[in-house]
Design a protein around this motif. Structure first.
Motif, short mmCIF file in Angstrom:
data_model
loop_
_atom_site.label_atom_id
_atom_site.label_comp_id
_atom_site.label_asym_id
_atom_site.label_seq_id
_atom_site.Cartn_x
_atom_site.Cartn_y
_atom_site.Cartn_z
N ALA A 347 53.38 9.22 71.61
CA ALA A 347 52.33 8.66 72.46
C ALA A 347 51.10 9.55 72.48
O ALA A 347 49.96 9.06 72.52
CB ALA A 347 52.87 8.47 73.88
N GLU A 348 51.31 10.87 72.45
CA GLU A 348 50.20 11.82 72.44
C GLU A 348 49.26 11.61 71.26
O GLU A 348 48.05 11.79 71.37
CB GLU A 348 50.78 13.24 72.39
CG GLU A 348 49.78 14.36 72.27
CD GLU A 348 50.48 15.69 72.04
OE1 GLU A 348 50.21 16.32 70.99
OE2 GLU A 348 51.32 16.07 72.87
N ARG A 349 49.84 11.15 70.13
CA ARG A 349 49.02 10.92 68.92
C ARG A 349 48.58 9.45 68.81
O ARG A 349 48.09 9.02 67.77
CB ARG A 349 49.80 11.31 67.65
CG ARG A 349 50.39 12.71 67.68
CD ARG A 349 49.42 13.77 68.18
NE ARG A 349 48.25 13.89 67.34
CZ ARG A 349 47.20 14.63 67.63
NH1 ARG A 349 47.16 15.27 68.79
NH2 ARG A 349 46.17 14.70 66.82
N GLY A 350 48.77 8.68 69.90
CA GLY A 350 48.23 7.32 69.94
C GLY A 350 49.15 6.24 69.41
O GLY A 350 48.73 5.08 69.27
N GLY A 351 50.42 6.58 69.10
CA GLY A 351 51.35 5.58 68.60
C GLY A 351 51.94 4.75 69.74
O GLY A 351 52.17 5.27 70.84
N ASN A 352 52.17 3.46 69.47
CA ASN A 352 52.76 2.56 70.46
C ASN A 352 54.16 2.19 70.01
O ASN A 352 54.33 1.52 69.00
CB ASN A 352 51.90 1.30 70.61
CG ASN A 352 52.48 0.33 71.61
OD1 ASN A 352 53.02 0.73 72.64
ND2 ASN A 352 52.40 -0.96 71.30
N THR A 378 50.85 1.42 64.63
CA THR A 378 49.83 2.40 64.28
C THR A 378 48.57 1.69 63.79
O THR A 378 48.57 0.49 63.52
CB THR A 378 50.33 3.36 63.18
OG1 THR A 378 50.85 2.58 62.09
CG2 THR A 378 51.43 4.28 63.72
N ARG A 379 47.49 2.46 63.64
CA ARG A 379 46.22 1.90 63.18
C ARG A 379 46.06 2.00 61.67
O ARG A 379 45.38 1.17 61.06
CB ARG A 379 45.05 2.62 63.85
CG ARG A 379 44.93 2.42 65.34
CD ARG A 379 43.66 3.07 65.88
NE ARG A 379 43.62 4.50 65.59
CZ ARG A 379 44.16 5.44 66.36
NH1 ARG A 379 44.78 5.08 67.49
NH2 ARG A 379 44.09 6.70 66.05
N GLN A 383 46.90 7.77 60.65
CA GLN A 383 47.56 8.00 61.94
C GLN A 383 49.07 8.24 61.73
O GLN A 383 49.67 9.07 62.42
CB GLN A 383 47.36 6.82 62.88
CG GLN A 383 47.90 7.10 64.29
CD GLN A 383 47.74 5.92 65.23
OE1 GLN A 383 47.54 4.80 64.79
NE2 GLN A 383 47.83 6.20 66.52
#
Length: 402
Positions: A347-352, A378-379, A383
């Motif tokens: 989550a810290e690296r933006g993953g859902n 991911t984007r 990422q």
């Protein structure tokens, strides 16, 4: 050969009987290709594909020959629905022979349009042979692509393209048995010979590609493909000379490229296209052909009959290919908060996080540890690599899977 006058006659007869589908410019795909990209949306046609054009014209031209037994056809799906719709409009009975592997959604749609469906044949060629045998009892056989009236009916798409865009540089068309591209090429080339006509096939079934390469019709082995609508092992006899004369090149696209194109049409244009219909965009996005800078490119999106179960798999495959999903496994200590720490780093690296499978025990796994399988939204691939590096730096040994 099919002449321009034949197609103009078909257009006059079909006027008001089929939808004149839109030709729309895509700003997104134009930017990607550095060209003017237009989509001919036959996926919005009655029955969900271009097939109703040829089927309707054929039935109307054959109306005096059709007996009480009605018509019989063979199809993996789209021609089946086209014939069923055309027969219903004409008030005649229709029997459709479909390969045993034909999708349940297309079977049910064909029945709902009023046709009787018979599942027979392990390939489309076998189904066609069975349908021809059934025609001996007095029914009229409607071929899916190897018929001049069918080709002329499909060719009306070419006339519509030129009416909306008089000067396309490239027109890209899916190729199965060759009726669609044969008709479009026969309409466009006499009016604008400088327009390049390109065909696109699934690499899993390259019948047109191999036929052009060898200079004669050949039968190929077909692998399973998400572009089932163009999985035809041999070009039509009538279509091959048209393609050889009017089509500059036939391109091959891989399954992942087709899946990515289906996803791109959904996300960028809110258009649902089946695998065959998305094949021209797959060729564009994977740079299978040269696009003149600022040139005008038309992609024929031939159909939109994609079954929901297959749609789910296709979208997932497209997401994976585009770096939109990360799947990895890791071993963690089997103690409270161990899993939450791992997921916190993601989550810290933006993953859902989309899903987690947590398993204890197994060969090679300590009794004090657990293995987790995680799927993350991911984007991009960048990422994914960022998340992988963060987890590795935190001491986790992870295996990223495709």
């Amino acid at each position: 050969m099919i002449f321009l006058d034949d197609i103009r006659k078909a257009a006059a007869i079909l006027d008001g009987r089929v939808i004149r589908t839109p030709l729309v410019r895509s700003a997104t795909f134009s930017r990607i290709a550095d060209a003017e990209v237009y989509l001919k949306l036959e996926c919005l046609q009655t029955g969900g594909s271009f097939k109703v054009r040829g089927a309707t014209f054929k039935l109307l031209m054959s109306s005096g020959e059709i007996g009480g037994g009605g018509v019989v056809a063979a199809s993996a799906g789209n021609h089946a629905q086209g014939v069923a719709l055309a027969a219903k409009a004409a008030g005649v009975a229709a029997t459709i022979v479909m390969p045993v592997w034909a999708s349940m959604g297309k079977q049910e749609a064909t029945r709902n349009y009023g046709a009787q469906v018979l599942l027979a044949g392990d390939s489309l060629a076998e189904s066609i042979s069975i349908a021809k045998d059934m025609a001996e009892d007095g029914r009229t056989f409607i071929h899916p692509y190897d018929d001049e009236d069918i080709i002329a009916g499909q060719g009306t798409i070419g006339l519509e393209i030129l009416e909306d865009l008089p000067d396309p540089d490239v027109v890209v068309v899916p190729v199965g048995g060759g009726g669609l591209i044969g008709g479009i090429a026969s309409a466009i080339k006499p009016l604008r010979p400088e327009t390049r006509i390109l065909g696109v096939e699934a690499a899993a079934c390259p019948s047109a590609f191999e036929s052009l390469r060898k200079g004669r019709r050949v039968t190929v082995e077909a692998k399973r493909s998400i572009a089932d609508g163009i999985s035809v092992k041999e070009l039509g006899e009538t279509n091959f000379p048209i393609i050889r004369e009017h089509v500059e090149e036939v391109l091959l696209v891989e399954e992942e490229e087709i899946a990515s194109a289906v996803l791109a049409l959904l996300e960028r244009k809110k258009i649902l296209a089946e695998g065959a219909g998305a094949a021209p965009l797959a060729a564009l996005l994977s740079s299978k052909f040269e696009v003149p800078e600022g040139g005008k490119v038309v992609l024929v999106i031939s159909g939109g009959n994609l079954d929901p179960p297959l749609l789910e798999r296709v979208v997932r495959q497209g997401l994976l290919k585009n770096g939109r999903i990360m799947r990895f496994s890791a071993c963690i200590d089997d103690v409270p908060a161990s899993l939450s720490r791992l997921l916190g780093l993601v989550a810290e690296r933006g993953g859902n996080v989309l899903s987690i499978h947590h398993a204890r025990g197994g060969i090679g796994l300590s009794l004090l540890r657990a293995r987790v399988e995680v799927e993350v939204e991911t984007r991009s691939f960048d990422q994914i690599e960022d998340i992988r590096q963060r987890l590795t730096a935190a001491g986790y040994e992870i295996k990223v899977r495709r």
